[in-house]
Every structure is written in structure tokens, then in C-alpha cells.
Design an enzyme around this catalytic site. Structure first.
Site, PDB file in Angstrom:
ATOM      1  N   HIS A 109      80.764  16.605  -4.983  1.00  0.00           N
ATOM      2  CA  HIS A 109      81.928  16.818  -4.119  1.00  0.00           C
ATOM      3  C   HIS A 109      83.049  17.222  -5.072  1.00  0.00           C
ATOM      4  O   HIS A 109      83.117  16.722  -6.202  1.00  0.00           O
ATOM      5  CB  HIS A 109      82.409  15.544  -3.435  1.00  0.00           C
ATOM      6  CG  HIS A 109      81.421  14.864  -2.556  1.00  0.00           C
ATOM      7  ND1 HIS A 109      80.513  13.951  -3.034  1.00  0.00           N
ATOM      8  CD2 HIS A 109      81.216  14.939  -1.216  1.00  0.00           C
ATOM      9  CE1 HIS A 109      79.792  13.502  -2.025  1.00  0.00           C
ATOM     10  NE2 HIS A 109      80.187  14.078  -0.914  1.00  0.00           N
ATOM     11  N   ASP A 128      84.625  14.428  -6.996  1.00  0.00           N
ATOM     12  CA  ASP A 128      83.779  13.608  -7.878  1.00  0.00           C
ATOM     13  C   ASP A 128      84.038  14.057  -9.314  1.00  0.00           C
ATOM     14  O   ASP A 128      83.964  13.258 -10.248  1.00  0.00           O
ATOM     15  CB  ASP A 128      82.285  13.883  -7.660  1.00  0.00           C
ATOM     16  CG  ASP A 128      81.797  13.524  -6.277  1.00  0.00           C
ATOM     17  OD1 ASP A 128      82.454  12.722  -5.610  1.00  0.00           O
ATOM     18  OD2 ASP A 128      80.740  14.061  -5.891  1.00  0.00           O
ATOM     19  N   ASP A 146      73.707   2.740   5.930  1.00  0.00           N
ATOM     20  CA  ASP A 146      73.189   3.710   4.970  1.00  0.00           C
ATOM     21  C   ASP A 146      73.125   3.012   3.601  1.00  0.00           C
ATOM     22  O   ASP A 146      74.094   3.046   2.849  1.00  0.00           O
ATOM     23  CB  ASP A 146      74.211   4.876   4.955  1.00  0.00           C
ATOM     24  CG  ASP A 146      73.665   6.162   4.410  1.00  0.00           C
ATOM     25  OD1 ASP A 146      72.453   6.255   4.196  1.00  0.00           O
ATOM     26  OD2 ASP A 146      74.469   7.095   4.203  1.00  0.00           O
ATOM     27  N   ASP A 150      71.210   3.744   1.103  1.00  0.00           N
ATOM     28  CA  ASP A 150      71.043   4.744   0.027  1.00  0.00           C
ATOM     29  C   ASP A 150      70.260   4.205  -1.173  1.00  0.00           C
ATOM     30  O   ASP A 150      70.680   4.361  -2.322  1.00  0.00           O
ATOM     31  CB  ASP A 150      72.417   5.231  -0.462  1.00  0.00           C
ATOM     32  CG  ASP A 150      73.100   6.172   0.508  1.00  0.00           C
ATOM     33  OD1 ASP A 150      72.426   6.710   1.399  1.00  0.00           O
ATOM     34  OD2 ASP A 150      74.321   6.382   0.361  1.00  0.00           O
ATOM     35  N   ASP A 209      70.499  11.414  -3.382  1.00  0.00           N
ATOM     36  CA  ASP A 209      71.716  10.825  -2.810  1.00  0.00           C
ATOM     37  C   ASP A 209      71.421   9.332  -2.635  1.00  0.00           C
ATOM     38  O   ASP A 209      71.287   8.821  -1.530  1.00  0.00           O
ATOM     39  CB  ASP A 209      72.054  11.505  -1.481  1.00  0.00           C
ATOM     40  CG  ASP A 209      73.459  11.176  -1.017  1.00  0.00           C
ATOM     41  OD1 ASP A 209      74.105  10.327  -1.660  1.00  0.00           O
ATOM     42  OD2 ASP A 209      73.914  11.760  -0.013  1.00  0.00           O
TER      43      ASP A 209
END
Ligand code: XLS
Ligand code: NI
Ligand code: NI
Length: 440
Positions: A108, A111, A314, A316, A346
Site C-alpha cells: 500500500h 506502507d 480475518d 490472516d 497477506d
């Protein structure tokens, strides 16, 4: 920025290049299955997967959750100057990506470097760090699988970014989108992702859904037109997720996204980036989502992770479930792999995984599990009678009246004339399930 020094520091000390040593190896810093040059189903594993490291989880996320702060201490996050801090993080990032042997990364915009208080300063920072990224990429050979804009963290987006009821916020999101597209194009990004974390609603009572979704369609159309005008040849991907952080997200699942893309005439430029944990949050399996996307020719890319059966959010986690992965890889191979994308981890370490080397174990496991599953899936498809058994269930449509039906040549009257009670045919589900486990 005269006080900025080029990185010559090693952050992941004592860990060298991770190599393939085979399944007999007990070296925790070696691949047991991921031999990047091994050819399976006509391609090397490296080409099949195009593994990518997610910048946000791996180099930014220190493990904070709603109940407590981060637990990981990053040795690269020590400088108070945002420019130098971003360079240090990038040195650490490229050291890791190179040592793990992933050919790609994903990011992103913010980031890479911290967002500033003004849009102008943020853009200046982004220009600076993407110059540095260009150098690091050239020196390492690491490529950009996709870039994206973080249109969800900044509090300005609390009511949505492109779907915000206030045009001023939509315009701000547009400015940020343009910067992220420019950054992606500058770094030869192969794809660009839209994940609409705030593009949904918290309550329908204060929401004009039709208007908001129209605005989303408009925003993506403008993005497509701008990027194409700048010479971007890659794919745009939408990443579906049903909820979190909003109560309801407009890109709910693959089927919803396909309907949206058709409605707004975006089918030629957009495909889907599926994420395992998002599929399960939508009450689907990832296999289901892959079939839906692939059937529409839109299986573009994948965010690899897994959820937790007992948790409804989520989580992850890094992928470990061979059964799930093998079934996913069967669909992957049956449809000729991903269209333009790759496998982006991710996924994040658990909050109590606090050693620097934990990032290696997580990615080694993820890459090995994908490699092993692809080989299992290839065996099932080429050595077992699985494909034939599945095809045989539909054999009555291959000729005669069944074929005429499929080709749209029968009227309902004709179909009715052929219809009567017939004998039961078993679906053989348990036998199909056994085939998968026999090859694991
Ligand atoms: C969050 C999403 C996000 C996207 C990129 O749930 O997975 O990380 O992949 O914005
Ligand atoms: Ni994702
Ligand atoms: Ni996610």
C-alpha cells in the site's frame, strides 16, 4: 536529504539465503518442497506461484490488536526522521524478500513511508521512497506484483473513500489513488489492487446504497482511464471481502464483484484478487470463490492466508491446511493458473511470535505448503481417475438429447416429453473425498 545514508546493515543476522534441501532435511531455514526450478504441469514452481511478500504485515505490523499494543521490536524502526526510517524499513524488507527467495512484493502507498499531515508532503515522501525502491528492485531483481492505495486507515475515510457521501472526501481519495497509481506504474507494477475496506456501510439507515455503488463504479472507471493513459498495461484487481471493518462491504464476494464489473462495463480491465480468509468470512470456501471467479475468466490473483474455524474475523494466519490447499490447487491447475497475478502472503505472524526469524518460518511453511499441494493436485489430475469420474457424471449431456438441451435446441415441451422417473445415480462424494486424501 543530505543526512540520509544508504543501507549497509544486516537486520536478519545469522540467516542466509533460504535454499531447497528436500523433505529429508531437518533444517528449519530450508525449503522441503519449494524447489523454484522444479517443473510441475509444464511450468516451474517459481512461474506458477509468483510468490509475493506483503509489505504491510511483514515490515509494518508489530502485532497490535484492539486489546493491546504491538509486541515485535523492529530493529529497522528506530529513526525519527520519516525519510530515513522508510529507507531502513526498505533495506530490511529487501533483505528479507531476497533471503526468502520471493520474486515479488506488494504494498500500500503508506506502507512504504509514513503518511504526512498534508497531501503535498505525503506525495513528496512517496516520490522519494519510490526512487529508492527503484534502486533496490534493480539491484535485487525483485519485482512488484501489485500496488494499492490505503484508502481505509486515514480517519478522513471513516464514512468511506470513493463511496463517501461527501464529494470532498471522494476527491481526496482520488488524489491519493492517483499517487498510488503513479507509484505502481513507476515501479513497473504488474497489477493494481482495489480493496474497499471502507467502501460499504455501518448502517443502511444513513446510506444511499445505489448512489454509493455508482460512485465506486465511477471511481474505478476514472482509475482505469487514467492508468491506461499513462501506459499501464497490467490488470486491475478487485479484492472481495464481505465485512470488516464495515458491517457490509460492497465487494462482498466473487459473484457480487462479477455483477458489479458487468454493470459498470469494467470486465475487460478488471479481474479478481481472492483471499482465503475473505472467502470463509463470506461463508464460502476458497475453492468456491476460485470456481466462481475462474468460470467468469476472472481468476486474477490470490492473497494467501487462512482463517480460524473458531473465530469470525480475518485472522490472516499463514496457510497450513494441506487438504484445503490441495483442493485449491486442483482448481488452479484445471483453469490454467492465475491471470496476471500471483500468490501474495497477506498473512501475519501471531502476536506472540516475536522473534525476527519467525517471519522466515511463516513464509517457508507457506511456500512449502503451496508447492506440496500443487504437486498433490497435479498427481490427482494426471494419475488418478478423478477428472474422468467428474466428467462421467455429466456424460448424458455429451450426446443426444442432453447435448441438444445444452445447446439450447430443446423447447420445454420437447424436454417434458422426454421426462419421466429414472433410476437414482450416486454422487459418490465419499469416494471423491478419498481420492484427495490418498494423494496427500
Ligand atoms: C484486508 C485486505 C488488505 C488488502 C490490500 O483485509 O486483505 O490487506 O489485501 O488492501
Ligand atoms: Ni488481502
Ligand atoms: Ni484480508
Amino acid at each position: 536529504m543530505s543526512n540520509i545514508v544508504l543501507g549497509d546493515k544486516e537486520y536478519f543476522k545469522g540467516i542466509g539465503q533460504v535454499k531447497f534441501e528436500g523433505k529429508e532435511s531437518d533444517n528449519p531455514f530450508a525449503f522441503k518442497y519449494y524447489d523454484e526450478n522444479k517443473v510441475v504441469a509444464g511450468k516451474t514452481l517459481k512461474e506458477h506461484f509468483k510468490f509475493a511478500v506483503a509489505y504491510w504485515h511483514s515490515f509494518c505490523g508489530t502485532g497490535g490488536d484492539p486489546f493491546g499494543p504491538g509486541t515485535r521490536v523492529f530493529p529497522w524502526a528506530t529513526n525519527s526522521d520519516p525519510y530515513q526510517a522508510a529507507k531502513d524499513k526498505m533495506d530490511a524488507g529487501f533483505e528479507f524478500i531476497t533471503k526468502i527467495g520471493a520474486p515479488y512484493f506488494c504494498f500500500h502507498d503508506f506502507d512504504l513511508i509514513d503518511e504526512a499531515d498534508t497531501m503535498a508532503e505525503s506525495q513528496k515522501r512517496l516520490d522519494f521512497i519510490t526512487d529508492y525502491a527503484k534502486e533496490k528492485m534493480a539491484e535485487s531483481g525483485v519485482k512488484l506484483l501489485w500496488g494499492t492505495a490505503n484508502l481505509f486507515s486515514n480517519e478522513q475515510y471513516m464514512n468511506g473513500a470513493s463511496t463517501n457521501p461527501d464529494f470532498k472526501v471522494v476527491a481526496r481519495a482520488g488524489a491519493q489513488l492517483k499517487g498510488a497509481l503513479d507509484a505502481t506504474i513507476k515501479l513497473d507494477g504488474e497489477n493494481y489492487v482495489f480493496w474497499g475496506g471502507r467502501e460499504g456501510y455501518m448502517s443502511l439507515l444513513n446510506t444511499n446504497m445505489k448512489r454509493e455503488i455508482d460512485h465506486l463504479g465511477q471511481f474505478l472507471t476514472m482509475a482505469r482511464d487514467y492508468a491506461r493513459g499513462q501506459g499501464f498495461k497490467g490488470n486491475f484487481f478487485i479484492e472481495p471481502k464481505p465485512a470488516e471493518p464495515t458491517k457490509h462491504q460492497y465487494d462482498f464476494d466473487a459473484a457480487t464483484v462479477i455483477g458489479f464489473l458487468r454493470e459498470y462495463n469494467l470486465m475487460d480491465d478488471f479481474k479478481i484478487n481472492l483471499e482465503v480468509n475473505h472467502a470463509t468470512l463470506a461463508n464460502h470456501t476458497m475453492q468456491h470463490e476460485m470456481e466462481v471467479a475462474a468460470s467468469a475468466g476472472l481468476l486474477g490473483s490470490m492473497d494467501a492466508n487462512r482463517g480460524d474455524y473458531q473465530n469470525g474475523w480475518d485472522t490472516d494466519q499463514f496457510p497450513t491446511n494441506l487438504n484445503e490447499l490441495a483442493e485449491m490447487m486442483m482448481i488452479f491447475l484445471e483453469h490454467g493458473g492465475l491471470q496476471g497475478g500471483g500468490i501474495n502472503f497477506d498473512a501475519k505472524l501471531r502476536r506472540n511470535s516475536t522473534d525476527l526469524d519467525d517471519l522466515f518460518h511463516a513464509h517457508i511453511g507457506g511456500m512449502d505448503n503451496f508447492a506440496r499441494s500443487l504437486m498433490i493436485a497435479d498427481d490427482i489430475l494426471t494419475k488418478s481417475n478423478y477428472s474422468k469420474l467428474k466428467a462421467d457424471r455429466y456424460a448424458s449431456f455429451d450426446s443426444g438429447d442432453g447435448k441438444s438441451f445444452e445447446e439450447g435446441k430443446l423447447t420445454l415441451e420437447q424436454l417434458a416429453k422426454l421426462g419421466d422417473n429414472t433410476q437414482l445415480t450416486s454422487g459418490k462424494q465419499e469416494m471423491f473425498e478419498n481420492i484427495i486424501n490418498n494423494y496427500i
